[in-house]
Design an enzyme around this catalytic site. Sequence first.
Site, PDB file in Angstrom:
ATOM      1  N   ILE A  12      35.367  25.722  22.788  1.00  0.00           N
ATOM      2  CA  ILE A  12      35.538  25.551  21.332  1.00  0.00           C
ATOM      3  C   ILE A  12      35.409  26.899  20.633  1.00  0.00           C
ATOM      4  CG2 ILE A  12      34.670  24.390  19.258  1.00  0.00           C
ATOM      5  CD1 ILE A  12      33.523  22.205  21.163  1.00  0.00           C
ATOM      6  N   THR A  67      26.330  18.093  18.374  1.00  0.00           N
ATOM      7  CA  THR A  67      27.111  17.069  19.062  1.00  0.00           C
ATOM      8  C   THR A  67      26.724  15.667  18.606  1.00  0.00           C
ATOM      9  OG1 THR A  67      27.433  16.062  21.233  1.00  0.00           O
ATOM     10  CG2 THR A  67      25.384  17.240  20.931  1.00  0.00           C
ATOM     11  N   ASP A  68      27.632  14.721  18.784  1.00  0.00           N
ATOM     12  CA  ASP A  68      27.302  13.319  18.465  1.00  0.00           C
ATOM     13  C   ASP A  68      26.323  12.730  19.483  1.00  0.00           C
ATOM     14  OD1 ASP A  68      29.025  13.095  20.651  1.00  0.00           O
ATOM     15  OD2 ASP A  68      30.417  11.702  19.682  1.00  0.00           O
ATOM     16  N   GLU A  69      26.156  13.410  20.631  1.00  0.00           N
ATOM     17  CA  GLU A  69      25.291  12.845  21.675  1.00  0.00           C
ATOM     18  C   GLU A  69      23.828  12.756  21.245  1.00  0.00           C
ATOM     19  OE1 GLU A  69      25.845  14.027  25.674  1.00  0.00           O
ATOM     20  OE2 GLU A  69      28.003  14.179  25.471  1.00  0.00           O
ATOM     21  N   TYR A 123      20.694  17.359  28.202  1.00  0.00           N
ATOM     22  CA  TYR A 123      21.593  18.112  27.311  1.00  0.00           C
ATOM     23  C   TYR A 123      21.421  17.636  25.865  1.00  0.00           C
ATOM     24  CZ  TYR A 123      25.882  19.021  24.656  1.00  0.00           C
ATOM     25  OH  TYR A 123      26.763  19.371  23.660  1.00  0.00           O
ATOM     26  N   SER A 124      21.523  16.335  25.635  1.00  0.00           N
ATOM     27  CA  SER A 124      21.480  15.864  24.243  1.00  0.00           C
ATOM     28  C   SER A 124      20.077  16.039  23.651  1.00  0.00           C
ATOM     29  CB  SER A 124      21.973  14.428  24.113  1.00  0.00           C
ATOM     30  OG  SER A 124      21.327  13.569  25.007  1.00  0.00           O
ATOM     31  N   LYS A 174      19.969  19.593  22.481  1.00  0.00           N
ATOM     32  CA  LYS A 174      20.748  19.784  21.245  1.00  0.00           C
ATOM     33  C   LYS A 174      20.006  19.142  20.061  1.00  0.00           C
ATOM     34  CE  LYS A 174      24.345  21.444  20.787  1.00  0.00           C
ATOM     35  NZ  LYS A 174      24.775  22.840  20.560  1.00  0.00           N
ATOM     36  N   ARG A 205      34.520   7.078  24.639  1.00  0.00           N
ATOM     37  CA  ARG A 205      34.333   8.345  23.928  1.00  0.00           C
ATOM     38  C   ARG A 205      35.368   8.429  22.803  1.00  0.00           C
ATOM     39  NH1 ARG A 205      30.331   7.840  26.374  1.00  0.00           N
ATOM     40  NH2 ARG A 205      29.265   9.290  27.788  1.00  0.00           N
ATOM     41  N   ASN A 250      37.101   5.294  29.171  1.00  0.00           N
ATOM     42  CA  ASN A 250      37.484   6.327  30.139  1.00  0.00           C
ATOM     43  C   ASN A 250      38.657   5.894  31.024  1.00  0.00           C
ATOM     44  OD1 ASN A 250      35.417   7.927  29.210  1.00  0.00           O
ATOM     45  ND2 ASN A 250      33.989   7.396  30.841  1.00  0.00           N
ATOM     46  N   HIS A 306      23.821   7.258  31.646  1.00  0.00           N
ATOM     47  CA  HIS A 306      25.178   7.374  31.057  1.00  0.00           C
ATOM     48  C   HIS A 306      25.269   6.614  29.729  1.00  0.00           C
ATOM     49  CE1 HIS A 306      29.697   7.481  32.388  1.00  0.00           C
ATOM     50  NE2 HIS A 306      29.514   7.969  31.163  1.00  0.00           N
TER      51      HIS A 306
HETATM   52  P1  NAD Z   1      31.331  25.824  26.676  1.00  0.00           P
HETATM   53  O1  NAD Z   1      30.368  25.474  27.745  1.00  0.00           O
HETATM   54  O2  NAD Z   1      32.788  25.814  26.955  1.00  0.00           O
HETATM   55  O3  NAD Z   1      31.006  27.293  26.094  1.00  0.00           O
HETATM   56  C1  NAD Z   1      29.704  27.719  25.848  1.00  0.00           C
HETATM   57  C2  NAD Z   1      29.760  29.236  25.670  1.00  0.00           C
HETATM   58  O4  NAD Z   1      28.430  29.677  25.396  1.00  0.00           O
HETATM   59  C3  NAD Z   1      30.248  29.994  26.903  1.00  0.00           C
HETATM   60  O5  NAD Z   1      31.166  30.991  26.536  1.00  0.00           O
HETATM   61  C4  NAD Z   1      28.971  30.622  27.479  1.00  0.00           C
HETATM   62  O6  NAD Z   1      29.210  31.838  28.157  1.00  0.00           O
HETATM   63  C5  NAD Z   1      28.162  30.835  26.205  1.00  0.00           C
HETATM   64  N1  NAD Z   1      26.718  30.871  26.489  1.00  0.00           N
HETATM   65  C6  NAD Z   1      26.001  29.973  27.223  1.00  0.00           C
HETATM   66  N2  NAD Z   1      24.722  30.366  27.299  1.00  0.00           N
HETATM   67  C7  NAD Z   1      24.615  31.524  26.580  1.00  0.00           C
HETATM   68  C8  NAD Z   1      23.553  32.410  26.290  1.00  0.00           C
HETATM   69  N3  NAD Z   1      22.336  32.182  26.768  1.00  0.00           N
HETATM   70  N4  NAD Z   1      23.805  33.491  25.524  1.00  0.00           N
HETATM   71  C9  NAD Z   1      25.052  33.749  25.055  1.00  0.00           C
HETATM   72  N5  NAD Z   1      26.103  32.952  25.326  1.00  0.00           N
HETATM   73  C10 NAD Z   1      25.893  31.852  26.069  1.00  0.00           C
HETATM   74  O7  NAD Z   1      30.965  24.865  25.462  1.00  0.00           O
HETATM   75  P2  NAD Z   1      31.908  24.140  24.396  1.00  0.00           P
HETATM   76  O8  NAD Z   1      32.360  22.873  24.957  1.00  0.00           O
HETATM   77  O9  NAD Z   1      32.848  25.116  23.863  1.00  0.00           O
HETATM   78  O10 NAD Z   1      30.801  23.800  23.292  1.00  0.00           O
HETATM   79  C11 NAD Z   1      30.457  24.746  22.293  1.00  0.00           C
HETATM   80  C12 NAD Z   1      29.403  24.149  21.380  1.00  0.00           C
HETATM   81  O11 NAD Z   1      29.906  22.948  20.790  1.00  0.00           O
HETATM   82  C13 NAD Z   1      28.125  23.758  22.099  1.00  0.00           C
HETATM   83  O12 NAD Z   1      27.041  24.062  21.250  1.00  0.00           O
HETATM   84  C14 NAD Z   1      28.253  22.250  22.298  1.00  0.00           C
HETATM   85  O13 NAD Z   1      26.987  21.640  22.329  1.00  0.00           O
HETATM   86  C15 NAD Z   1      29.032  21.864  21.065  1.00  0.00           C
HETATM   87  N6  NAD Z   1      29.882  20.672  21.188  1.00  0.00           N
HETATM   88  C16 NAD Z   1      30.781  20.559  22.228  1.00  0.00           C
HETATM   89  C17 NAD Z   1      31.621  19.449  22.286  1.00  0.00           C
HETATM   90  C18 NAD Z   1      32.649  19.277  23.378  1.00  0.00           C
HETATM   91  O14 NAD Z   1      33.255  18.206  23.477  1.00  0.00           O
HETATM   92  N7  NAD Z   1      32.892  20.273  24.197  1.00  0.00           N
HETATM   93  C19 NAD Z   1      31.536  18.457  21.292  1.00  0.00           C
HETATM   94  C20 NAD Z   1      30.587  18.609  20.265  1.00  0.00           C
HETATM   95  C21 NAD Z   1      29.777  19.718  20.223  1.00  0.00           C
HETATM   96  O1  DAU Z   2      30.339  13.868  22.637  1.00  0.00           O
HETATM   97  C1  DAU Z   2      30.324  15.257  22.600  1.00  0.00           C
HETATM   98  C2  DAU Z   2      30.006  15.805  23.966  1.00  0.00           C
HETATM   99  O2  DAU Z   2      31.168  15.556  24.758  1.00  0.00           O
HETATM  100  C3  DAU Z   2      29.665  17.290  23.973  1.00  0.00           C
HETATM  101  O3  DAU Z   2      28.484  17.486  23.248  1.00  0.00           O
HETATM  102  C4  DAU Z   2      29.486  17.798  25.410  1.00  0.00           C
HETATM  103  O4  DAU Z   2      29.268  19.193  25.399  1.00  0.00           O
HETATM  104  C5  DAU Z   2      30.752  17.485  26.177  1.00  0.00           C
HETATM  105  O5  DAU Z   2      30.581  17.860  27.534  1.00  0.00           O
HETATM  106  C6  DAU Z   2      31.099  15.985  26.107  1.00  0.00           C
HETATM  107  O6  DAU Z   2      30.123  15.195  26.841  1.00  0.00           O
HETATM  108  P1  DAU Z   2      30.565  13.970  27.776  1.00  0.00           P
HETATM  109  O7  DAU Z   2      29.510  13.755  28.770  1.00  0.00           O
HETATM  110  O8  DAU Z   2      31.006  12.815  26.957  1.00  0.00           O
HETATM  111  O9  DAU Z   2      31.902  14.629  28.431  1.00  0.00           O
HETATM  112  P2  DAU Z   2      32.462  14.606  29.934  1.00  0.00           P
HETATM  113  O10 DAU Z   2      33.842  15.188  29.867  1.00  0.00           O
HETATM  114  O11 DAU Z   2      31.497  15.185  30.902  1.00  0.00           O
HETATM  115  O12 DAU Z   2      32.597  13.058  30.236  1.00  0.00           O
HETATM  116  C7  DAU Z   2      33.415  12.211  29.443  1.00  0.00           C
HETATM  117  C8  DAU Z   2      33.290  10.802  30.010  1.00  0.00           C
HETATM  118  O13 DAU Z   2      33.910  10.747  31.300  1.00  0.00           O
HETATM  119  C9  DAU Z   2      31.862  10.362  30.223  1.00  0.00           C
HETATM  120  O14 DAU Z   2      31.747   8.962  29.960  1.00  0.00           O
HETATM  121  C10 DAU Z   2      31.606  10.599  31.716  1.00  0.00           C
HETATM  122  C11 DAU Z   2      32.976  10.378  32.322  1.00  0.00           C
HETATM  123  N1  DAU Z   2      33.273  11.180  33.526  1.00  0.00           N
HETATM  124  C12 DAU Z   2      33.089  12.545  33.462  1.00  0.00           C
HETATM  125  C13 DAU Z   2      33.320  13.336  34.569  1.00  0.00           C
HETATM  126  C14 DAU Z   2      33.105  14.828  34.507  1.00  0.00           C
HETATM  127  C15 DAU Z   2      33.728  10.577  34.686  1.00  0.00           C
HETATM  128  O15 DAU Z   2      33.932   9.350  34.728  1.00  0.00           O
HETATM  129  N2  DAU Z   2      33.963  11.364  35.783  1.00  0.00           N
HETATM  130  C16 DAU Z   2      33.765  12.716  35.791  1.00  0.00           C
HETATM  131  O16 DAU Z   2      33.979  13.368  36.839  1.00  0.00           O
END
Ligand code: NAD
Ligand code: DAU
Length: 347
Positions: free
Chosen positions: A12, A130-132, A155-156, A159, A219, A254, A289
């Site tokens: 992101i 995050t919504d988690e 994780y959640s 956060k 999701r 899913n 989960h």
């Molecule tokens: P990501 O894992 O792709 O990226 C995280 C980045 O943070 C990476 O570039 C990593 O190198 C950097 N990082 C990790 N630890 C660090 C540290 N100690 N110091 C400096 N940099 C560090 O994550 P993402 O999916 O892009 O998520 C970004 C943010 O958005 C997170 O805070 C996550 O909780 C939040 N978020 C993600 C989602 C999603 O669906 N991916 C949804 C809602 C919120």
């Molecule tokens: O809701 C926001 C969150 O969404 C973010 O805060 C997190 O950073 C991001 O990783 C994501 O969390 P989820 O756990 O929902 O995402 P993930 O892609 O890991 O999994 C999505 C769904 O799919 C979840 O119900 C678990 C399932 N899953 C995931 C993986 C990796 C599977 O069934 N098989 C898999 O191998």
Amino acid sequence: MNILITGGAGFIGSHVVRLFVNKYPDYMIYNLDCLTYAGNLENLKDLENATNYTFIKEDITDALTINALFKEYKFDKIIHLAAESHVDRSIKDPVAFVKTNVIGTLNLLNAFKECHKSNFKNKLFYHISTDEVYGSLGESGLFTETTSYDPNSPYSASKASSDHFVRAYGETFNLPYVITNCSNNYGPNQFPEKLIPLFINNIINNKPLPVYGDGNYTRDWLYVEDHAKAIDLVFHMGDNRETYNIGGFNEWKNIDLVKLLCKQMDIKLGRPMGSSKKLITYVKDRPGHDKRYAIDASKINNKLGWKPSLKFEEGLSKTIDWYLNNTVWLENVTNGNYQLYYKKQYS
Ligand code: NAD
Ligand code: DAU
């Protein structure tokens, strides 16, 4: 204005950095990232020569360095995205999540507070969450900004804890902040450990698609560029000390999502219809989960006029095209450590 974006080399973060660097040439954008397995400077290759962009390779868990950087650059505003972000990894190593997501956030809050010595005019600490943090929904209902926190994974929980610290610094030290809690993002540059890019990569390579449990987990999916646009709006127009939920109005079980993905992949790869579906394999469920996430995004919609721009089928198609056109990116991020993690997680 000096803006610090943390985690800008991640999924992101890279979309947020690109949007800000290109849209606001007068802002100086500093991207601080320590480049964990999830951080990848290839995501930002197109910005290497931008004059309003600087990359800083540092770690938010290192308080001394973070303080020194604030002294040097006097960042006016922060968009804080750096985090450990994968739920499955948090089950294997919760401490890493506390270090980065909790201590790292505290370090940034302290440095920001010290740097501005309580003179917070035109300053902002924007925490991306995050919504988690709200836990799991049953069959009905939506998360609103007033839903109680009830995190279920390490994780959640980390956060949620960082959200609490941001609010506490607002109350205690008058620090100006906004928090947004977003649903599941998808799109280009997502590390292939999360559901959609993992399954795209596995289909390309004819590997099993490991669906956790019965696959009936839900999701709410949002295209990453729509999230970045929401962040831009909240950054400029959000009210101090407010929280905004961001979501896709787009719930998928899913297994239904995976079947749609398989169908689109068969067409794009020119394989017989049904070949990718045959790769679906039900595996052991994720511990703790969460059953269902779904966001009520009416506050940001009504107050700031934001809504998602892409329909899911279209966003998914664009996402698949990106991965098919960027196989070198995929290969580069799926070697080394990632292979070890994959073996441990799915063996
Ligand atoms: P990501 O894992 O792709 O990226 C995280 C980045 O943070 C990476 O570039 C990593 O190198 C950097 N990082 C990790 N630890 C660090 C540290 N100690 N110091 C400096 N940099 C560090 O994550 P993402 O999916 O892009 O998520 C970004 C943010 O958005 C997170 O805070 C996550 O909780 C939040 N978020 C993600 C989602 C999603 O669906 N991916 C949804 C809602 C919120
Ligand atoms: O809701 C926001 C969150 O969404 C973010 O805060 C997190 O950073 C991001 O990783 C994501 O969390 P989820 O756990 O929902 O995402 P993930 O892609 O890991 O999994 C999505 C769904 O799919 C979840 O119900 C678990 C399932 N899953 C995931 C993986 C990796 C599977 O069934 N098989 C898999 O191998």
